[in-house]
Design an enzyme around this catalytic site. Structure first.
Site: not given
Ligand code: GCB
Length: 590
Positions: A166, A404, A468
């Site tokens: 990402d 990840e 998240y």
């Molecule tokens: C994650 C990734 C990171 C992303 C983030 C997101 O888990 O490690 O690279 O930018 O989520 O904001 O989706």
């Protein structure tokens, strides 16, 4: 054999930074080698080095294939008699280098330095013609994998350009290119380890130094710090020595005291290194710096800015350290690749603790076994090079060998007895063991995703979880998110008894969007998400670190979950203006 010591000008060594405007031409059909573009580019444009090419010309934004960089450089006459090297700080992704029409070497992997001895090819009576072909084709067998979406497949969430990660797949010569003149016999590598003892009379620091030369040197040398020195006796190019520093000042956040270590090799060579006297340990479920428990506060970051892309941008880097201080952070993770050597120097100087990550993002173990094998080789190479480059920085407390990794499909993880699950465990265990063998003085870890099997954490020194709650999971529902986060942390701690680092958490936030009650994408919502995580961590000391995702908004591929091709989870905007969350952090951290 190429030395990864940072280039240094002194009375024995010479350096010439080739930063500036180079000639540039993209080569979408790979005709450059056959047409000898290393001698001259047919229709070049101008480009800045360092810098990602994608931000510099409109036509290049999504261009990720091969392109050529060419420049001419005179060698100073005073360098005659020395061995001449070309050193590239970062070429993303695959580089082939020519000097005066001769190919001098190739290198795979962005974000880490490499170089070649070009002595037989240089000219002293004319400029030297340097050509570098950089190929950033997005391929699954590269690290990180491209041309394939997250988890190894594609879905409606995949963006353009297609990557398994990402962030935008920036390309080009992203750090400086240098010419270096080194003595025929020179210092190839230095490894420093520090300890200390406390007595009534104060702290005594112990600095253990081992030095390796490029050749079979059998003479004498010296090491010295702060007026304390010792003679080194080299045998077959290797020597070790120890210095004892009375009344030592320890290095740490708030007191980043650096000493200058000077190494000499008889009349041949000398090198100075900034070092800090400090220890780091993981004991039980806490982290210890200099024998005191420490809690890390900070961010996952990116090297990313408008115009320079992922290219070295020193003013922005200095500004970022100022903002880290302003917000009260004491650490960050170099997500998701090694950062510039200057960024590590700044962390040493400002007492910022670093979790230093390799480019191993986007690994998935249901890939074709040949691809998994190739990824493993590339992970080993990146881990070895990163440790060799950064091992003497007091700021670095841990190596993160991956971000990840997933066992299988993003949306349907395979069962614990599936080959992908077992291959993943083996892959990570081997890499962790290799990193620990290379550097027993630091912790080794990787950052796990919500669907990464927790069984893979068996051999890490501390657990890093990217979570998240309140965003990808239970978006918009703050109380259930808070409860789920608390339940998961409690279970992980009960299972492993290790320190837990929340290496990512946060919420996309449009600067200037407000909502009461808080709603997803608003500044208030980001504040609430960050707050409930920090509250839990404050009450549970085994949560040894809270790294918010992200320090600043950053560029990604274009796609339906990335408004304006940006990840908006920054607590600062991309141009470094604070959102409400930055003020919340400052009120809690300073
Ligand atoms: C994650 C990734 C990171 C992303 C983030 C997101 O888990 O490690 O690279 O930018 O989520 O904001 O989706």
């Amino acid at each position: 054999m190429f030395s990864l010591l940072y280039p240094q000008q002194n009375s024995h060594r010479n350096v010439l930074d080739l930063s500036g405007l180079w000639q540039f031409q993209e080569d979408p059909h790979n005709v450059g080698v056959a047409q000898a573009w290393y001698n001259a580019l047919p229709t070049p444009s101008s480009i800045a080095v360092p810098g990602s090419w994608n931000e510099q010309h409109e036509r290049l934004r999504d261009y990720t294939d091969a392109a050529w960089y060419v420049t001419d450089a005179w060698l100073p006459q005073g360098w005659r008699g020395q061995r001449i090297f070309v050193r590239v700080g970062s070429a993303n992704y695959f580089a082939r280098v020519w000097v005066n029409g001769s190919e001098v070497g190739t290198h795979e992997g962005g974000h880490l330095p490499f170089g070649f001895d070009i002595s037989p090819h240089v000219r002293w009576d004319a400029p030297n013609h340097i050509a570098i072909c950089v190929d950033n084709t997005l391929r699954q067998d590269r690290l990180p994998p491209g041309g394939v979406g997250m988890g190894g497949g594609t879905s409606m969430l995949s963006g353009y350009p297609l990557t398994s990660y990402d962030f935008f797949p920036y390309a080009g010569l992203q750090r400086q290119v240098w010419l270096m003149g080194l003595p025929a016999v020179h210092i190839h590598d230095i490894t420093v380890n520090t300890q200390f003892t406390r007595q009534n009379t104060g702290v005594t620091g112990t600095i253990e130094v081992s030095v390796q030369t490029n050749a079979d040197y059998n003479g004498a040398g010296t090491i010295a710090v702060d007026g304390v020195s010792s003679v080194l006796y080299f045998q077959n190019g290797k020597a070790e020595g120890t210095l004892s520093i009375p009344n030592a000042k320890l290095w740490g956040p708030g007191h980043p005291h650096l000493y200058t270590l000077r190494v000499t090799l008889g009349e041949h060579d000398s090198y100075t290194l900034d070092i800090g006297i400090r220890t780091f340990a993981v004991k039980g479920d806490r982290l210890y710096l200099n024998d005191e428990p420490i809690t890390l506060k900070g961010f996952g970051k990116h090297e990313d800015f408008a115009g320079s892309g992922r290219g070295l941008n020193l003013p922005v880097m200095v500004k970022d350290y100022d903002l880290l201080r302003w917000v009260g952070a004491n650490s960050y993770r170099t997500a998701h690749y090694p950062y510039s050597e200057e960024a590590m120097q700044m962390a040493d100087r400002h007492g910022v603790l670093i979790i230093d990550e390799t480019p191993a993002v986007g690994l998935a173990f249901q890939f074709d076994p040949a691809i998994v094998k190739r990824h493993y080789e590339l992970c080993v190479q990146a881990t070895e090079t990163l440790i060799e480059r950064d091992k003497n920085h007091p700021c670095v407390i841990a190596w993160s060998i991956a971000n990840e990794p997933v066992a299988g499909s993003f949306f349907a993880p395979p069962a614990p007895d599936s080959p992908a699950f077992k291959n993943g465990a083996q892959f990570l265990d081997n890499l962790i063991a290799h990193a620990k063998e290379l550097d027993p003085s630091r912790a080794v870890t990787f950052a796990g995703m919500m669907i990464s099997p927790s069984a893979w954490f068996a051999n890490v020194d501390f657990i890093c979880v990217n979570r998240y709650y309140g965003w990808y999971s239970m978006g918009g529902q703050l109380p259930p998110s808070q409860a789920a986060f608390a339940a998961e942390m409690t279970a992980l701690h009960t299972q492993y008894g290790k320190p837990i680092i929340v290496s990512e958490f946060g919420a996309d936030t449009v600067a200037g969007m407000h909502a009461q009650p808080p709603e997803m994408w608003s500044e208030e919502y980001q504040v609430e998400v960050i707050k409930f995580h920090l509250d839990f961590a404050d009450a549970h000391p085994y949560i040894a670190c809270m790294h918010i995702w992200n320090f600043a908004d950053f560029k990604t591929a274009q796609g339906i979950i990335r408004m304006g091709g940006m990840n908006l989870k920054g607590v600062f905007t991309r141009d470094r203006r604070p959102k409400m969350a930055a003020h919340l952090l400052r009120s809690r951290w300073v």
